[in-house]
Design a protein around this motif. Structure first.
Motif, PDB file in Angstrom:
ATOM      1  N   THR A  36     -10.877  -1.207 -45.691  1.00 48.27           N
ATOM      2  CA  THR A  36      -9.722  -0.435 -46.158  1.00 48.27           C
ATOM      3  C   THR A  36      -9.608  -0.462 -47.676  1.00 48.27           C
ATOM      4  OG1 THR A  36      -8.315  -2.390 -45.826  1.00 48.27           O
ATOM      5  CG2 THR A  36      -8.417  -0.771 -44.030  1.00 48.27           C
ATOM      6  N   SER A  63      -8.331   1.909 -38.997  1.00 45.71           N
ATOM      7  CA  SER A  63      -9.362   0.867 -39.054  1.00 45.71           C
ATOM      8  C   SER A  63      -9.272  -0.042 -37.837  1.00 45.71           C
ATOM      9  CB  SER A  63      -9.229   0.053 -40.340  1.00 45.71           C
ATOM     10  OG  SER A  63      -8.061  -0.754 -40.323  1.00 45.71           O
ATOM     11  N   TYR A  64      -8.037  -0.288 -37.347  1.00 54.18           N
ATOM     12  CA  TYR A  64      -7.890  -1.109 -36.147  1.00 54.18           C
ATOM     13  C   TYR A  64      -8.563  -0.433 -34.945  1.00 54.18           C
ATOM     14  CZ  TYR A  64      -4.333  -3.658 -38.824  1.00 54.18           C
ATOM     15  OH  TYR A  64      -3.661  -4.385 -39.768  1.00 54.18           O
ATOM     16  N   SER A  66      -4.607   1.632 -41.999  1.00 51.28           N
ATOM     17  CA  SER A  66      -4.826   0.359 -41.309  1.00 51.28           C
ATOM     18  C   SER A  66      -4.973   0.576 -39.813  1.00 51.28           C
ATOM     19  CB  SER A  66      -3.659  -0.598 -41.592  1.00 51.28           C
ATOM     20  OG  SER A  66      -3.588  -0.919 -42.968  1.00 51.28           O
ATOM     21  N   SER A 108      -6.881  -8.569 -40.457  1.00 46.71           N
ATOM     22  CA  SER A 108      -7.071  -7.976 -41.780  1.00 46.71           C
ATOM     23  C   SER A 108      -7.214  -9.098 -42.797  1.00 46.71           C
ATOM     24  CB  SER A 108      -5.886  -7.077 -42.147  1.00 46.71           C
ATOM     25  OG  SER A 108      -5.995  -6.627 -43.484  1.00 46.71           O
ATOM     26  N   ALA A 137     -14.284  -2.776 -40.558  1.00 47.06           N
ATOM     27  CA  ALA A 137     -13.957  -1.527 -41.254  1.00 47.06           C
ATOM     28  C   ALA A 137     -13.259  -1.867 -42.558  1.00 47.06           C
ATOM     29  CB  ALA A 137     -13.060  -0.639 -40.384  1.00 47.06           C
ATOM     30  N   LEU A 148     -10.850  -5.746 -45.560  1.00 49.46           N
ATOM     31  CA  LEU A 148     -11.474  -5.199 -44.360  1.00 49.46           C
ATOM     32  C   LEU A 148     -10.752  -5.686 -43.119  1.00 49.46           C
ATOM     33  CD1 LEU A 148     -14.655  -7.201 -43.490  1.00 49.46           C
ATOM     34  CD2 LEU A 148     -13.409  -7.675 -45.587  1.00 49.46           C
ATOM     35  N   SER A 149     -10.902  -4.930 -42.040  1.00 53.53           N
ATOM     36  CA  SER A 149     -10.383  -5.315 -40.731  1.00 53.53           C
ATOM     37  C   SER A 149     -11.547  -5.794 -39.885  1.00 53.53           C
ATOM     38  CB  SER A 149      -9.699  -4.120 -40.060  1.00 53.53           C
ATOM     39  OG  SER A 149      -8.605  -3.662 -40.833  1.00 53.53           O
ATOM     40  N   GLU A 194     -10.981   1.630 -35.061  1.00 53.94           N
ATOM     41  CA  GLU A 194     -12.431   1.645 -35.273  1.00 53.94           C
ATOM     42  C   GLU A 194     -13.075   0.337 -34.847  1.00 53.94           C
ATOM     43  OE1 GLU A 194     -15.653   2.017 -38.967  1.00 53.94           O
ATOM     44  OE2 GLU A 194     -13.559   2.611 -39.275  1.00 53.94           O
TER      45      GLU A 194
END
Length: 600
Positions: free
Chosen positions: A454, A369-370, A366, A425, A452, A438-439, A372
């Motif tokens: 997850t 992804s944050y 997570s 999220s 992004a 996804l984020s 990103e």
């Protein structure tokens, strides 16, 4: 000489019918029993139709007609005497209908009724020979086959969480609403109606109290011990008034064909159902715990009968040698049970050992992804107000315009003392192969800084392409109120705050064009093209005037959008996956805007 004439013996064997004991006679017939059950179900059915409207009546009618027709056709094809007159098929249809949400499409109750009669009842020999309750078996079949429509509950056209979902999310439940059947639940969700029918059935001798009392008592005890709230009366009553436990205890578990044959067996059977329902309710994630608990208990009824029926007096304590004694469990069954127990303990141990490492890996994924989606942030932290807004949702579906979208969490990205963006999220439950998580990165001014995934388990080469840059990069650097699909047949045209939605299927194209403040909805069928509602090959136009609304039936739920929108090309051949992702991002944007405006 007197001669006595001997009368020849009159043979009466042909006139005598010898039958096995017990020689009991009763005026109660199968037809009368089924009539009693139908009458006992009427209160809950009437409340269900009153609360949920005419479509609920149609669901009941289709269910009953499909079960009766399936049994009549089966008897005709197999050249067996028709058993429709005994009413058992009608009872199965009504029971199944009361277990269904009021909003299900009519093909669902039809298929369920056919499955209940043909597969569960007739193929096993008919009434009295089925090994599990046909209505419950059909409901489980429908839950597995049509999970999305079987878990969609609406009242007055508004989708909301059921009382059971509210309990699972930690929210309070209006007990009286649930008791009377006015909350969002299945058609037969009225506990009051079920209790009235159950009392009537008990008074006329249709059931005994052993099974209902043992089910409800064991269930309540288990929930009180392991539910995490102790024996809080409000919490226990909320569980008893939701999830169909009363319906299952009174009408499903008491089915004489699939339940044990004596009182002690009834108590054991009822306790198994109550404990299993409690386990599934407290620790499981199944959409319906009571149905699975009852059909599981149905499977062990032969074992219950073997060990709960008393031995005749002459066979007790080995009084007569050489006579049949109570059977014992086969050695193979004991070995298999021990192996299963050991395997379960080992799996539990593995879960306990790997639980924390898996959680750390998920947290790391997570965080990655944050970073990103919000690359300018140096650190991420939770905001109290933002977290409170997420918690206020209670884990339920967000809004009414984003399908099955759930807001998981929201964090603030900072660079030094400066907030550079937010990351939300979100999960969509409308994916083809399951959830899509996804984020979504959003800058302080509402610009999307990235997305992004997850969790993306969509079909390789189709829905999985949503994770490719060709699709994801369309959202980067865009500041908009909404995203709308255009490449998959969904086009949104808006003007000066107008609202328009088109929902299409099978490659169709639809457009809704509205004037100021108007709302338009268009739905098109296969191959149709139009600016409104078009049939196959037809073209139509809908022009909504100020304040007017144009709408039509949709294949799937239509997302109504307001304000300006930005078109996004969906993945070719993966309209459902594309729509799920776009709805999830729109939910994140709506949550962000509401939070920024202080509306939460």
């Amino acid at each position: 000489m007197n001669q006595t004439t001997k009368e020849p013996a009159v043979r009466t064997a042909a006139k005598t019918h010898m039958s096995a004991s017990p020689h009991l006679r009763n005026r109660l017939t199968t037809g009368k029993v089924m009539l009693q059950v139908l009458l006992s179900l009427l209160p809950a059915a009437v409340v269900g139709v009153w609360v949920n409207g005419f479509h609920a009546f149609l669901v009941i009618a289709v269910c009953m007609l499909s079960t009766v027709a399936a049994e009549a056709i089966f008897c005709f094809v197999t050249r067996k005497p028709s058993t429709v007159i005994d009413g058992s098929a009608a009872v199965t249809g009504l029971l199944l209908a009361l277990c269904l949400p009021a909003s299900v499409p009519l093909y669902v109750p039809f298929l369920g009724g056919v499955f209940a009669i043909l597969v569960v009842k007739c193929l096993f020999g008919g009434l009295g020979k089925n090994f599990m309750n046909p209505a419950l078996a059909a409901r489980c079949f429908l839950l597995i086959s049509f999970g999305s429509v079987m878990t969609r509950f609406t009242v007055d056209g508004v989708t909301s969480a059921t009382p059971l979902a509210d309990l699972a999310a930690g929210r309070s439940v209006d007990i009286m609403q649930a008791f009377w059947g006015f909350s969002n639940d299945v058609i037969g969700g009225s506990v009051a109606g079920m209790l009235i029918g159950g009392i009537y059935l008990w008074l006329v001798g249709g059931i005994t109290l052993h099974i209902p009392v043992s089910v409800l008592a064991s269930f309540t005890l288990f929930v009180g011990l392991f539910g995490g709230h102790g024996f809080d009366p409000a919490y226990l009553l909320a569980h008893l008034c939701s999830g169909g436990i009363v319906m299952g205890a009174v009408f499903m578990a008491t089915d004489p064909v699939t339940s044990p044959t004596n009182a002690f067996g009834h108590v054991v059977y009822g306790c198994i159902i109550g404990i299993l329902s409690g386990i599934f309710r407290v620790f499981g994630s199944a959409t319906d715990s009571v149905s699975y608990a009852i059909i599981t208990a149905n499977l062990v009824v032969p074992i219950i009968d073997e060990y709960c029926i008393p031995l005749p007096y002459g066979l007790r304590n080995g009084a007569q040698e050489g006579k049949k004694k109570r059977p014992v469990l086969p050695r193979e069954a004991v070995i298999l049970g021990v192996i299963t127990l050991i395997a379960g303990i080992c799996l539990s141990g593995v879960y306990a050992v790997t639980k924390e490492p898996i959680a750390r890996q998920q947290q790391a994924a997570s965080l990655a992804s944050y970073r990103e989606v919000c690359p300018d942030a140096e650190s991420f932290a939770y905001d109290d107000d933002l977290s409170a807004a997420v918690e206020a949702l209670g884990g339920g579906v967000y809004g009414t315009s984003f399908g099955k979208a759930y807001i998981n969490e929201a964090v603030v990205g900072s660079a030094g003392d400066r907030i550079v963006g937010y990351v939300i999220s979100v999960t969509s439950g409308d994916g083809v192969e399951g959830n899509i998580t996804l984020s979504v990165g959003i800058s302080a001014d509402g610009t999307v800084t990235g997305i992004a995934f997850t969790e993306l388990n969509e079909t390789p080469g189709l829905g999985s392409l949503c994770g490719e840059p060709a699709f994801k990069d369309q959202f980067l650097g865009v500041k908009t109120d909404w995203f709308a699909l255009s490449g998959s047949g969904l086009v949104i045209d808006t003007a000066s705050g107008a609202t328009g939605t088109a929902d299409t299927a099978s490659g169709a194209t639809g457009t809704a064009d509205t004037a100021s403040g108007a709302t338009g909805t268009a739905d098109t069928a296969s191959g149709a093209t139009g600016t409104a509602d078009a049939a196959s090959g037809a073209t139509g136009t809908a022009d909504a005037e100020t304040g007017a609304t144009a709408s039509s039936d949709s294949v799937e739920s239509v997302t109504v959008m307001t304000g300006s929108s930005t078109e996004i090309d969906g993945v070719s051949g993966a309209t459902k996956s594309s729509r799920a992702v776009v709805n999830a991002i729109n939910a994140a944007l709506d949550f962000f805007r509401t939070y920024k405006k202080g509306g939460m």
